[in-house]
Design an enzyme around this catalytic site. Sequence first.
Site, mmCIF file in Angstrom:
data_model
loop_
_atom_site.group_PDB
_atom_site.id
_atom_site.type_symbol
_atom_site.label_atom_id
_atom_site.label_comp_id
_atom_site.label_asym_id
_atom_site.label_seq_id
_atom_site.Cartn_x
_atom_site.Cartn_y
_atom_site.Cartn_z
ATOM 1 N N ALA A 95 0.841 -1.205 0.000
ATOM 2 C CA ALA A 95 0.000 0.000 0.000
ATOM 3 C C ALA A 95 0.876 1.255 0.000
ATOM 4 O O ALA A 95 2.069 1.199 0.279
ATOM 5 C CB ALA A 95 -0.872 -0.011 1.246
ATOM 6 N N GLY A 152 -1.067 -5.501 -0.811
ATOM 7 C CA GLY A 152 -1.965 -5.172 -1.918
ATOM 8 C C GLY A 152 -1.389 -5.590 -3.263
ATOM 9 O O GLY A 152 -2.132 -5.922 -4.186
ATOM 10 N N GLU A 195 -2.280 -9.034 -3.725
ATOM 11 C CA GLU A 195 -3.739 -9.128 -3.915
ATOM 12 C C GLU A 195 -4.124 -8.744 -5.344
ATOM 13 O O GLU A 195 -5.019 -9.352 -5.935
ATOM 14 C CB GLU A 195 -4.462 -8.260 -2.872
ATOM 15 C CG GLU A 195 -4.340 -8.867 -1.462
ATOM 16 C CD GLU A 195 -4.994 -8.025 -0.383
ATOM 17 O OE1 GLU A 195 -4.581 -6.857 -0.221
ATOM 18 O OE2 GLU A 195 -5.911 -8.522 0.297
ATOM 19 N N GLU A 236 0.443 -7.897 6.163
ATOM 20 C CA GLU A 236 -0.488 -7.054 6.941
ATOM 21 C C GLU A 236 -0.505 -7.375 8.421
ATOM 22 O O GLU A 236 -0.656 -6.486 9.258
ATOM 23 C CB GLU A 236 -1.915 -7.184 6.376
ATOM 24 C CG GLU A 236 -2.139 -6.495 5.035
ATOM 25 C CD GLU A 236 -1.639 -7.280 3.842
ATOM 26 O OE1 GLU A 236 -1.034 -8.358 4.014
ATOM 27 O OE2 GLU A 236 -1.838 -6.812 2.700
#
Length: 697
Positions: free
Chosen positions: A61, A100, A103, A123
Amino acid sequence: MQGRFEKRGNVGIIWINNPPVNAISVGVRAAIIDGVAKLAQDAEINIGILACEGRTFMAGADITEFGKPPLSPGLHEAINAVEGSAKPIVAAIHGTAFGGGLEVALGCHYRVAIADAKIGLPEVKLGLLPGAGGTQRLPRLIGIEAALAIIVSGDPVPAAQAAKSGVIDKIVEGDLLEGAMDYARGLAERKAPLRKVRELHVDAGKIPPGFFEAARQRLAKEKKNLFAPQRIVDALEAAATLPFDKGMARERELFLQCAQNNQSKALQHVFFAERKAANVPNLDKNVTKRDIKSVAIIGAGTMGGGIAMNFLNVGVPVTLLEMQQEALDRGVGVIRKNYENTASKGRLTMQQVQQRMGLLKPTLSYADVGEADLVIEAVFETMAIKKEVFAKLDKAVKKGAILASNTSYLSIDEIAASTSRPGDVVGMHFFSPANVMRLLEIVRGAKTAQDVLLTIVDLAKRINKVGVVCGNRDGFIGNRMLGGYAYQASLMVLEGAMPEQVDAALRNFGMPMGVLQMSDLAGLDVGYKSRKDRDPASFDGRVSRSADLLVEMGRMGQKTQAGYYDYAPGDRTPRPSAVVAEIIEKVSQEYGIARRKFTDEEIVERCFLALMNVGCDVLSEGVAYRSSDIDIVYLYGYGFPAYRGGPMFWAENAVGLKTALEKLRKYSAATGGKWLKVSPLLEKLVAEGKGFASVGQ
Ligand code: NAD
């Protein structure tokens, strides 16, 4: 937009470009969505690649967006666009696909990577869970057990391993883009299906019975007190039992629970605090660091050996000096044994052990340290000896070298004054075991030159330490504060709590060991000897009385298998001792102190509020630049649990400064205000309604 679209024949490449690590900013998310749209529009193109420019795939992120209102388009939107593409998209991964980034890659229909790439969902390290489908897509791709291992550890997974488990479809040899193009064209030729991970199903038959409950119980032990790992199990259970969209809703709910939890706030504080610690205020911008290519260490004892390993580990040659051959041989032997132990656990090859030992040059002669760029002194903690060593170094070592001391308490200025070059002298306070503990207190003397400081701050990173610069005052940051903490623990022992209760309360709070257990490890004789040298009026003799009696009985701690606790041979487990209980009760009686019951809550509160209270003094005196540096010292030097953010963060956020002040006043009054003085800074902050962020630089 931080990216572009490129057409190469029938392949459309969505390039992301947001240096340095392609953090998934709003511009990156827009570029992904735009790229997918362009892929759809061009009829000649039948397959897409999602790739990143620069040194890595999307590494996570964008931290600059943390704590701000969400910017559109969001990450879910970008991932849905990729997954919803009617033409297959292949993620081409190099560097790290983290958080992310992974992801997004899981939203792609296929994934290729170069061999040295890594994937991961870190995370959990910020007290969160992957909140953009990671908990729902990863188990659909590789199964629940493998997904749990990746998500709950948060550790990077090498591409080869990720290929084995099925996260990566192919490891590309040579050029990533070429390999990805070949792979994509192959898919297009054989009209490979659009493999949407959301449409896959977790194979319930492969989940052992009772798996989720067992995982919860195991993690309650392995990740004691941690909130996020339990929520991760919940999210994976949802992946196994719910349709994708419902699973995503559950993931969202659990993500928010984590985000709103104090642990996540604390872990984010730690993340930023660690980065801030490297910031030394008021350094002249034109200052450049000195080159450190070789190191010499004086003293091959507990600390000298551990310190040497830090440099050998990163390929820096070390000359190790002792006074006697026997001590030198012992020191070198310990280093070798440590490496061999690591090798026996498979974490080093014997060749690496040889390489490291090959960089070590043991010596008895100061002539051999003359060319070192940095000398670190780690001899006995006696000022006269330190001065003698520094005077010798002053004569023997080339000009421009940095002379550092690993002293725990002594004045760097006084040590520096025994040389003709006090500007080159600095404190490098490592923590035991020095090859393991990540903290390095960098003590700035009154005359320490700016480039010396800058060099050591940089060097700390090179040897994988977290450097915290501090002022030159008795005990610097960490050991000075320890006084307040250990005092309360010993006082409560006198007032009615037994060592095992005090230590258990501290361990349950999350400390790796209790403070009395720590005294046994360090040796009760150390404090005993130092008290003999001190003015008896300068400390509360009642509180140290039990320890003195124990030492006089020969109970020095772990090294004599008896201290506050009993120890079985070769076992560090502390066992409550009836002898100790008797001594403690006798001492309470001696001072007319009525013993009473303590709650674990009071134990924790008194210990850590007292710790924070000294922290306030350290801060107001400028010994620490900022309260977050104090937190870092306790996290990396003393094992304070990161999910509580450090003693200052904990007091401010979990207790509240106003409550902390009221309680400290009460504890201070109970002991006549003599040995626990409420910090004027805390009084001032509460009176002005301010927090620690308003103090320091
Ligand atoms: P130690 O007794 O294990 O080792 C000291 C070594 O220095 C011995 O091997 C001794 O032979 C050698 N030595 C003494 N005088 C010397 C001289 N003049 N020239 C060369 N070698 C000499 O002690 P330690 O625990 O390694 O502590 C060393 C320093 O590190 C002290 O200043 C101590 O306060 C500090 N320190 C210790 C710890 C800890 O937990 N042990 C933690 C941080 C800092």
